[in-house]
Scaffold this motif. Sequence first.
Motif, PDB file in Angstrom:
ATOM      1  N   THR A  45     -90.867  47.275  35.009  1.00 49.09           N
ATOM      2  CA  THR A  45     -90.106  48.112  35.934  1.00 49.09           C
ATOM      3  C   THR A  45     -88.768  48.459  35.309  1.00 49.09           C
ATOM      4  N   THR A  46     -88.374  49.723  35.420  1.00 46.97           N
ATOM      5  CA  THR A  46     -87.107  50.171  34.854  1.00 46.97           C
ATOM      6  C   THR A  46     -86.607  51.381  35.637  1.00 46.97           C
ATOM      7  N   ILE A  47     -85.512  51.964  35.188  1.00 48.59           N
ATOM      8  CA  ILE A  47     -84.997  53.210  35.757  1.00 48.59           C
ATOM      9  C   ILE A  47     -84.672  54.157  34.614  1.00 48.59           C
ATOM     10  N   ASP A  48     -84.377  55.401  34.945  1.00 52.46           N
ATOM     11  CA  ASP A  48     -83.921  56.367  33.955  1.00 52.46           C
ATOM     12  C   ASP A  48     -82.410  56.198  33.799  1.00 52.46           C
ATOM     13  N   PHE A  49     -82.001  55.591  32.693  1.00 58.45           N
ATOM     14  CA  PHE A  49     -80.581  55.304  32.496  1.00 58.45           C
ATOM     15  C   PHE A  49     -79.767  56.556  32.153  1.00 58.45           C
ATOM     16  N   HIS A  50     -80.431  57.704  32.026  1.00 59.26           N
ATOM     17  CA  HIS A  50     -79.722  58.963  31.820  1.00 59.26           C
ATOM     18  C   HIS A  50     -79.441  59.658  33.151  1.00 59.26           C
ATOM     19  N   MET A 107     -82.610  47.340  30.494  1.00 60.33           N
ATOM     20  CA  MET A 107     -82.141  46.320  29.564  1.00 60.33           C
ATOM     21  C   MET A 107     -83.222  45.269  29.394  1.00 60.33           C
ATOM     22  N   ALA A 108     -83.673  45.085  28.182  1.00 60.93           N
ATOM     23  CA  ALA A 108     -84.635  44.037  27.899  1.00 60.93           C
ATOM     24  C   ALA A 108     -83.907  42.692  27.876  1.00 60.93           C
ATOM     25  N   ASN A 109     -84.592  41.635  27.452  1.00 61.26           N
ATOM     26  CA  ASN A 109     -83.963  40.327  27.367  1.00 61.26           C
ATOM     27  C   ASN A 109     -82.649  40.420  26.597  1.00 61.26           C
ATOM     28  N   SER A 110     -81.585  39.950  27.218  1.00 61.39           N
ATOM     29  CA  SER A 110     -80.252  40.089  26.620  1.00 61.39           C
ATOM     30  C   SER A 110     -79.644  38.723  26.376  1.00 61.39           C
ATOM     31  N   SER A 111     -80.395  37.860  25.701  1.00 64.37           N
ATOM     32  CA  SER A 111     -79.960  36.483  25.505  1.00 64.37           C
ATOM     33  C   SER A 111     -78.706  36.368  24.655  1.00 64.37           C
ATOM     34  N   GLN A 112     -78.275  37.493  24.019  1.00 69.14           N
ATOM     35  CA  GLN A 112     -77.049  37.445  23.243  1.00 69.14           C
ATOM     36  C   GLN A 112     -75.814  37.542  24.122  1.00 69.14           C
ATOM     37  N   LEU A 113     -76.007  37.847  25.396  1.00 68.81           N
ATOM     38  CA  LEU A 113     -74.876  37.857  26.304  1.00 68.81           C
ATOM     39  C   LEU A 113     -74.324  36.442  26.446  1.00 68.81           C
ATOM     40  N   HIS A 114     -73.123  36.342  26.997  1.00 74.36           N
ATOM     41  CA  HIS A 114     -72.464  35.040  27.176  1.00 74.36           C
ATOM     42  C   HIS A 114     -73.390  34.085  27.938  1.00 74.36           C
ATOM     43  N   HIS A 125     -82.131  43.341  47.655  1.00 75.93           N
ATOM     44  CA  HIS A 125     -80.738  43.414  48.100  1.00 75.93           C
ATOM     45  C   HIS A 125     -80.260  44.839  48.348  1.00 75.93           C
ATOM     46  N   SER A 126     -80.914  45.796  47.715  1.00 71.39           N
ATOM     47  CA  SER A 126     -80.497  47.193  47.860  1.00 71.39           C
ATOM     48  C   SER A 126     -81.735  48.084  47.770  1.00 71.39           C
ATOM     49  N   SER A 127     -82.274  48.454  48.926  1.00 69.27           N
ATOM     50  CA  SER A 127     -83.530  49.210  48.961  1.00 69.27           C
ATOM     51  C   SER A 127     -83.400  50.599  48.338  1.00 69.27           C
ATOM     52  N   ARG A 128     -82.181  51.135  48.283  1.00 70.24           N
ATOM     53  CA  ARG A 128     -81.977  52.465  47.698  1.00 70.24           C
ATOM     54  C   ARG A 128     -82.407  52.510  46.239  1.00 70.24           C
ATOM     55  N   LEU A 129     -82.284  51.388  45.547  1.00 66.31           N
ATOM     56  CA  LEU A 129     -82.638  51.359  44.128  1.00 66.31           C
ATOM     57  C   LEU A 129     -84.123  51.653  43.909  1.00 66.31           C
ATOM     58  N   LYS A 130     -84.965  51.318  44.882  1.00 66.57           N
ATOM     59  CA  LYS A 130     -86.414  51.459  44.719  1.00 66.57           C
ATOM     60  C   LYS A 130     -86.825  52.884  44.383  1.00 66.57           C
ATOM     61  N   GLU A 131     -86.147  53.884  44.962  1.00 63.96           N
ATOM     62  CA  GLU A 131     -86.535  55.277  44.721  1.00 63.96           C
ATOM     63  C   GLU A 131     -86.294  55.714  43.274  1.00 63.96           C
ATOM     64  N   PHE A 132     -85.525  54.927  42.532  1.00 63.62           N
ATOM     65  CA  PHE A 132     -85.239  55.290  41.138  1.00 63.62           C
ATOM     66  C   PHE A 132     -86.051  54.460  40.136  1.00 63.62           C
ATOM     67  N   THR A 133     -86.811  53.503  40.611  1.00 64.31           N
ATOM     68  CA  THR A 133     -87.563  52.650  39.685  1.00 64.31           C
ATOM     69  C   THR A 133     -88.912  53.264  39.327  1.00 64.31           C
ATOM     70  N   HIS A 134     -89.379  52.948  38.127  1.00 66.06           N
ATOM     71  CA  HIS A 134     -90.698  53.393  37.680  1.00 66.06           C
ATOM     72  C   HIS A 134     -91.188  52.431  36.600  1.00 66.06           C
ATOM     73  N   SER A 135     -92.426  52.563  36.199  1.00 67.03           N
ATOM     74  CA  SER A 135     -92.990  51.701  35.153  1.00 67.03           C
ATOM     75  C   SER A 135     -92.666  52.264  33.784  1.00 67.03           C
ATOM     76  N   GLY A 136     -92.165  51.395  32.899  1.00 65.33           N
ATOM     77  CA  GLY A 136     -91.855  51.794  31.535  1.00 65.33           C
ATOM     78  C   GLY A 136     -93.093  51.758  30.654  1.00 65.33           C
ATOM     79  N   PRO A 137     -92.933  52.079  29.353  1.00 66.82           N
ATOM     80  CA  PRO A 137     -94.064  52.124  28.416  1.00 66.82           C
ATOM     81  C   PRO A 137     -94.857  50.830  28.344  1.00 66.82           C
ATOM     82  N   ALA A 138     -94.186  49.697  28.509  1.00 62.54           N
ATOM     83  CA  ALA A 138     -94.872  48.407  28.427  1.00 62.54           C
ATOM     84  C   ALA A 138     -95.288  47.885  29.800  1.00 62.54           C
ATOM     85  N   GLY A 139     -95.158  48.737  30.821  1.00 63.80           N
ATOM     86  CA  GLY A 139     -95.554  48.332  32.162  1.00 63.80           C
ATOM     87  C   GLY A 139     -94.466  47.648  32.950  1.00 63.80           C
TER      88      GLY A 139
END
Length: 301
Positions: free
Chosen positions: A41-46, A1-8, A25-39
Amino acid sequence: MANSSQLHPRNQHREGYDFAHLVKHSSRLKEFTHSGPAGQTTIDFHNEQAVRALNQALLKAYYNINFWDIPDKYLCPPIPGRVDYIHYLADLLSYDNNQEIPRGRNIKVLDIGTGANLVYPLTGQSEYGWHFTGVDIDPTAITVAKQICQFNQLKINLRLQKQAENIFKGIITPKDAFHLTLCNPPFHSSIEAANKGTQRKWKNLGKGPSKKLNFGGQNAELWCPGGEIQFLANMIKQSMEFAEQCLWFTSLVSKKDNLKPLHKLLEQAKVVDSKVIDMAQGQKTSRFLAWSFIKKSQRRL
């Protein structure tokens, strides 16, 4: 999720996901993170496991939920959009409270279709301290939700709806009084329609055929006879029986075209007040419908 300033404005996720903070807070998440096209950090949301790990981290980092997990194939909801509903509900209550948001366990909220994920009670209790009652027709969902409550030492009431055709009957007792009901109703009218919707999503994502939805979901979470419009029509009709036991009945409405017939049903039900609250979430606009049988002058928090 990019900047979501339209949220409440009170949504803690307005600036997107802070993965460095989440991984702390949750080290398990690290194994799913990677660098996106713009550099970034993100995950595969699929990836179902990646999304589940993200939710676990979000709930722990922002809502003090140390343990959260759901069975495979159960709905794994996007936290930022779900908590937006909670914040707008808080605003709705403030209209009857001199523009002040009410907090604390004296505010009673009924979550229809709470699911195994229990996302609304977990986030709503953390943000505002409200007391939640979660309802579902799926015994497994209720069992899992109870386990989440036990592990986190949370006082959330959970009730099994034994009659699938009922929404409030058999759940709201004569002694109950609620300030709010909330609901994310099943969207599709049949399992076939749900499967077609799945395939459209995967095609739009450039993926091959799949039986999975992006965030999973059991049958009762995805479809019901007549789809969303029939479910909400039943909800409006059945709310009449409990008109004096709830200040505001509310539900998300996915299809904007459903609002016109729903307003006609509200007129027939003789509600005294109704509102459509729009919620902008990135590229998507969602909304919820709220109605009350109690005059504003008589609504007390």
